[in-house]
Design an enzyme around this catalytic site. Structure first.
Site, PDB file in Angstrom:
ATOM      1  N   TYR A 110      47.291  74.657  30.294  1.00  0.00           N
ATOM      2  CA  TYR A 110      46.264  75.571  29.807  1.00  0.00           C
ATOM      3  C   TYR A 110      45.671  75.023  28.513  1.00  0.00           C
ATOM      4  O   TYR A 110      46.401  74.480  27.668  1.00  0.00           O
ATOM      5  CB  TYR A 110      46.858  76.960  29.562  1.00  0.00           C
ATOM      6  CG  TYR A 110      45.846  77.989  29.120  1.00  0.00           C
ATOM      7  CD1 TYR A 110      44.817  78.378  29.982  1.00  0.00           C
ATOM      8  CD2 TYR A 110      45.903  78.561  27.854  1.00  0.00           C
ATOM      9  CE1 TYR A 110      43.879  79.318  29.583  1.00  0.00           C
ATOM     10  CE2 TYR A 110      44.975  79.505  27.455  1.00  0.00           C
ATOM     11  CZ  TYR A 110      43.959  79.874  28.317  1.00  0.00           C
ATOM     12  OH  TYR A 110      43.023  80.801  27.909  1.00  0.00           O
TER      13      TYR A 110
ATOM     14  N   ASP B 260      39.851  82.450  15.792  1.00  0.00           N
ATOM     15  CA  ASP B 260      39.340  82.526  17.157  1.00  0.00           C
ATOM     16  C   ASP B 260      38.300  83.632  17.261  1.00  0.00           C
ATOM     17  O   ASP B 260      38.528  84.679  17.865  1.00  0.00           O
ATOM     18  CB  ASP B 260      40.514  82.779  18.116  1.00  0.00           C
ATOM     19  CG  ASP B 260      40.085  82.828  19.574  1.00  0.00           C
ATOM     20  OD1 ASP B 260      39.056  82.199  19.905  1.00  0.00           O
ATOM     21  OD2 ASP B 260      40.780  83.487  20.370  1.00  0.00           O
TER      22      ASP B 260
ATOM     23  N   ASP C  83      39.853  77.798  28.544  1.00  0.00           N
ATOM     24  CA  ASP C  83      39.222  79.000  28.008  1.00  0.00           C
ATOM     25  C   ASP C  83      37.791  78.654  27.607  1.00  0.00           C
ATOM     26  O   ASP C  83      37.569  77.900  26.657  1.00  0.00           O
ATOM     27  CB  ASP C  83      40.035  79.461  26.793  1.00  0.00           C
ATOM     28  CG  ASP C  83      39.467  80.678  26.098  1.00  0.00           C
ATOM     29  OD1 ASP C  83      38.413  81.174  26.518  1.00  0.00           O
ATOM     30  OD2 ASP C  83      40.100  81.126  25.117  1.00  0.00           O
TER      31      ASP C  83
ATOM     32  N   ASP D 145      35.597  80.933  26.668  1.00  0.00           N
ATOM     33  CA  ASP D 145      35.107  82.067  25.877  1.00  0.00           C
ATOM     34  C   ASP D 145      34.083  82.885  26.678  1.00  0.00           C
ATOM     35  O   ASP D 145      34.326  83.222  27.816  1.00  0.00           O
ATOM     36  CB  ASP D 145      34.534  81.575  24.551  1.00  0.00           C
ATOM     37  CG  ASP D 145      35.627  81.155  23.567  1.00  0.00           C
ATOM     38  OD1 ASP D 145      36.789  81.525  23.784  1.00  0.00           O
ATOM     39  OD2 ASP D 145      35.318  80.464  22.589  1.00  0.00           O
TER      40      ASP D 145
ATOM     41  N   HIS E 187      37.848  79.935  32.566  1.00  0.00           N
ATOM     42  CA  HIS E 187      37.612  81.382  32.607  1.00  0.00           C
ATOM     43  C   HIS E 187      36.572  81.785  31.575  1.00  0.00           C
ATOM     44  O   HIS E 187      36.480  81.218  30.480  1.00  0.00           O
ATOM     45  CB  HIS E 187      38.906  82.178  32.458  1.00  0.00           C
ATOM     46  CG  HIS E 187      39.657  82.026  31.178  1.00  0.00           C
ATOM     47  ND1 HIS E 187      39.265  82.621  30.004  1.00  0.00           N
ATOM     48  CD2 HIS E 187      40.810  81.371  30.898  1.00  0.00           C
ATOM     49  CE1 HIS E 187      40.147  82.337  29.054  1.00  0.00           C
ATOM     50  NE2 HIS E 187      41.092  81.573  29.555  1.00  0.00           N
TER      51      HIS E 187
ATOM     52  N   GLU F 168      34.826  85.283  29.773  1.00  0.00           N
ATOM     53  CA  GLU F 168      35.194  86.663  29.486  1.00  0.00           C
ATOM     54  C   GLU F 168      33.979  87.556  29.295  1.00  0.00           C
ATOM     55  O   GLU F 168      32.839  87.075  29.178  1.00  0.00           O
ATOM     56  CB  GLU F 168      36.085  86.712  28.246  1.00  0.00           C
ATOM     57  CG  GLU F 168      35.401  86.265  26.973  1.00  0.00           C
ATOM     58  CD  GLU F 168      36.388  85.880  25.890  1.00  0.00           C
ATOM     59  OE1 GLU F 168      36.237  86.388  24.757  1.00  0.00           O
ATOM     60  OE2 GLU F 168      37.291  85.064  26.156  1.00  0.00           O
TER      61      GLU F 168
ATOM     62  N   CYS G  61      40.047  87.663  19.280  1.00  0.00           N
ATOM     63  CA  CYS G  61      41.257  87.416  20.053  1.00  0.00           C
ATOM     64  C   CYS G  61      41.504  88.615  20.970  1.00  0.00           C
ATOM     65  O   CYS G  61      41.364  89.772  20.552  1.00  0.00           O
ATOM     66  CB  CYS G  61      42.445  87.204  19.120  1.00  0.00           C
ATOM     67  SG  CYS G  61      44.042  87.191  19.971  1.00  0.00           S
TER      68      CYS G  61
ATOM     69  N   ARG H 214      37.624  86.658  33.101  1.00  0.00           N
ATOM     70  CA  ARG H 214      38.519  87.410  32.222  1.00  0.00           C
ATOM     71  C   ARG H 214      37.820  88.693  31.808  1.00  0.00           C
ATOM     72  O   ARG H 214      36.646  88.675  31.412  1.00  0.00           O
ATOM     73  CB  ARG H 214      38.867  86.575  30.992  1.00  0.00           C
ATOM     74  CG  ARG H 214      39.562  87.386  29.898  1.00  0.00           C
ATOM     75  CD  ARG H 214      39.975  86.528  28.731  1.00  0.00           C
ATOM     76  NE  ARG H 214      39.920  87.287  27.476  1.00  0.00           N
ATOM     77  CZ  ARG H 214      40.282  86.802  26.290  1.00  0.00           C
ATOM     78  NH1 ARG H 214      40.750  85.574  26.200  1.00  0.00           N
ATOM     79  NH2 ARG H 214      40.176  87.549  25.209  1.00  0.00           N
TER      80      ARG H 214
ATOM     81  N   GLU I 198      43.041  90.884  30.599  1.00  0.00           N
ATOM     82  CA  GLU I 198      43.629  90.646  29.278  1.00  0.00           C
ATOM     83  C   GLU I 198      44.275  91.905  28.707  1.00  0.00           C
ATOM     84  O   GLU I 198      43.804  93.020  28.912  1.00  0.00           O
ATOM     85  CB  GLU I 198      42.540  90.143  28.321  1.00  0.00           C
ATOM     86  CG  GLU I 198      43.016  89.826  26.908  1.00  0.00           C
ATOM     87  CD  GLU I 198      44.039  88.704  26.836  1.00  0.00           C
ATOM     88  OE1 GLU I 198      45.137  88.861  27.410  1.00  0.00           O
ATOM     89  OE2 GLU I 198      43.751  87.685  26.187  1.00  0.00           O
TER      90      GLU I 198
ATOM     91  N   ASN J 170      48.709  86.697  30.736  1.00  0.00           N
ATOM     92  CA  ASN J 170      48.744  85.998  29.448  1.00  0.00           C
ATOM     93  C   ASN J 170      49.996  86.433  28.684  1.00  0.00           C
ATOM     94  O   ASN J 170      50.065  87.541  28.170  1.00  0.00           O
ATOM     95  CB  ASN J 170      47.486  86.346  28.648  1.00  0.00           C
ATOM     96  CG  ASN J 170      47.453  85.655  27.293  1.00  0.00           C
ATOM     97  OD1 ASN J 170      48.281  84.805  26.988  1.00  0.00           O
ATOM     98  ND2 ASN J 170      46.475  86.030  26.473  1.00  0.00           N
TER      99      ASN J 170
END
Length: 301
Positions: free
Chosen positions: A48, A62, A89, A91, A116, A118, A126, A161, A191, A213
Site C-alpha cells: 500500500y 495529510d 491513495d 486522495d 482509490h 475518496e 485524515c 473510498r 473509511e 483500514n
C-alpha cells in the site's frame, strides 16, 4: 537486482486473480522503496502507498498539500521495486473529473495495480479525524465515473473510498457504497468503520471487494486478519504502521545519543550492515559488475 521484471499489466492481473479467490489480502504501507522489498520478502500479498505517509515524508500534514507529480513519482519508485501489486491513495483525484482522468493516466504509467479516490471535499483531512466534510452524491459519482472511463488497462483496480460514515452515519455509507459501485467502482473502501458489524453491513450491501483500514490511533479497533476475513473483508491495509515504527525507533536512538553521548545502547535494535546488504541483493550487483568487466577481448581487433 534493480527493479521488478514483472510488467504493470501482469501485476494488475495478479491482483485481480488474488481478489477472485475471496481470500484476505494483506497490504502493509511502504514508507520507502527499500521497505517495499521487506514487505515482499516477508510474504505479504501486496503493498500500500499511503497519502498520509507520502505527505509525512515531505514533512507535511495529510491535508491535500501533495501534488499529483509528487504522488506519481513515489508510486513509480515503490511499484518498480516489487513483484507485488501496489495500491495507492489518490486522495480526491487532484481536482475536477478531468483532473481525475489525468490522475488515473499518471498513476497507470507509474505502474500501480490499483488506486482509490475518496469523496471528501478539498482540502481533505485524515480519514480518522473529526471535522471531515464530504462532497455531494453527484460529485462523488462523477469522480469514479471519470476514473473508470479514463483507465487504459481494464485490469487497473478503481477503488472508491467513502468517508461519509463519519459525517452522516452508517446508513449513508451503505447507500453511497452501492451507488459508487453502480458508477463503476471495482472495490469499496469504507473509511472509519466503528466495528466489525459495520464492515459486515458494507459487505452485505455490495458485490465487489471491500477494504479495511487498520491504522493505529484511529476510529476502528485493530482487528485481526481472521476477524476481518470472517466478515468478508478482501483487503486490509496497514498504511502508517511501518513509518510509525521506524520513526519511533529513530526518536529513541536520538535520545540515546543525547543521553549517553554514543549510539552504542541502540545498536542492538538496529538492522545490521549484513542484513541491509542482503535486502538490497548486494551480491547480485557485484556479480553483474564482474560479468561486465571481467571478460577477455582476445580475438577481437
Amino acid at each position: 537486482m534493480l527493479y521488478s521484471t514483472l510488467t504493470a499489466a501482469v501485476k494488475r492481473q495478479n491482483l485481480r486473480d488474488a481478489l477472485a479467490t475471496g481470500e484476505l489480502l494483506r497490504f502493509p504501507g511502504a514508507f520507502t522503496p527499500l521497505s517495499t522489498r521487506l514487505i515482499q520478502e516477508k510474504g505479504f500479498e501486496g503493498v500500500y502507498i499511503s497519502g498520509a505517509v507520502l505527505a509525512a515524508e515531505l514533512g507535511l500534514p495529510d491535508i491535500g498539500l501533495t501534488t499529483l507529480t509528487e504522488v506519481a513519482q513515489r508510486a513509480l519508485q515503490i511499484s518498480r521495486m516489487t513483484d507485488l501489486p501496489t495500491l495507492i491513495d489518490a486522495d480526491t483525484g487532484f481536482g475536477e473529473p478531468m483532473n481525475v482522468a489525468r490522475t488515473v493516466h499518471e498513476l497507470e504509467d507509474a505502474g500501480v495495480a490499483g488506486l482509490h479516490i475518496e469523496d471528501q471535499v478539498n482540502p481533505k483531512r485524515c480519514g480518522h479525524l473529526d471535522g471531515k466534510q464530504v462532497v455531494d452524491e453527484d460529485a462523488a459519482l462523477k469522480r469514479i465515473r471519470a476514473a473508470a472511463q479514463a483507465r487504459r488497462d481494464p485490469n487497473l483496480l478503481i477503488m472508491a473510498r467513502t468517508d461519509i460514515r463519519g459525517v452522516e452515519g452508517l446508513d449513508s455509507a451503505v447507500d453511497r457504497a452501492k451507488k459508487l459501485v453502480d458508477a463503476g467502482a471495482d472495490a469499496i473502501f469504507p473509511e472509519a468503520m466503528k466495528d466489525l458489524g459495520e464492515f459486515e453491513a458494507i459487505r452485505n450491501a455490495v458485490d465487489v471487494p471491500i477494504l479495511a483500514n487498520m491504522t493505529e490511533f484511529g476510529k476502528s479497533e485493530l482487528f485481526t486478519t481472521q476477524q476481518l476475513a470472517d466478515v468478508g473483508v478482501n483487503i486490509v491495509i496497514y498504511p502508517v504502521t511501518l513509518l510509525r515504527s521506524a520513526m519511533g525507533e529513530a526518536e529513541r536512538t536520538l535520545d540515546t545519543i543525547l543521553a549517553d553521548g554514543t549510539q552504542q545502547g541502540a545498536v542492538a535494535g538496529m538492522q545490521t550492515r549484513a542484513r541491509l546488504y542482503e535486502l538490497l541483493d548486494y551480491e547480485s550487483y557485484n556479480a553483474f559488475d564482474s560479468g561486465v568487466f571481467n571478460f577477455s577481448q582476445e580475438g577481437h581487433s
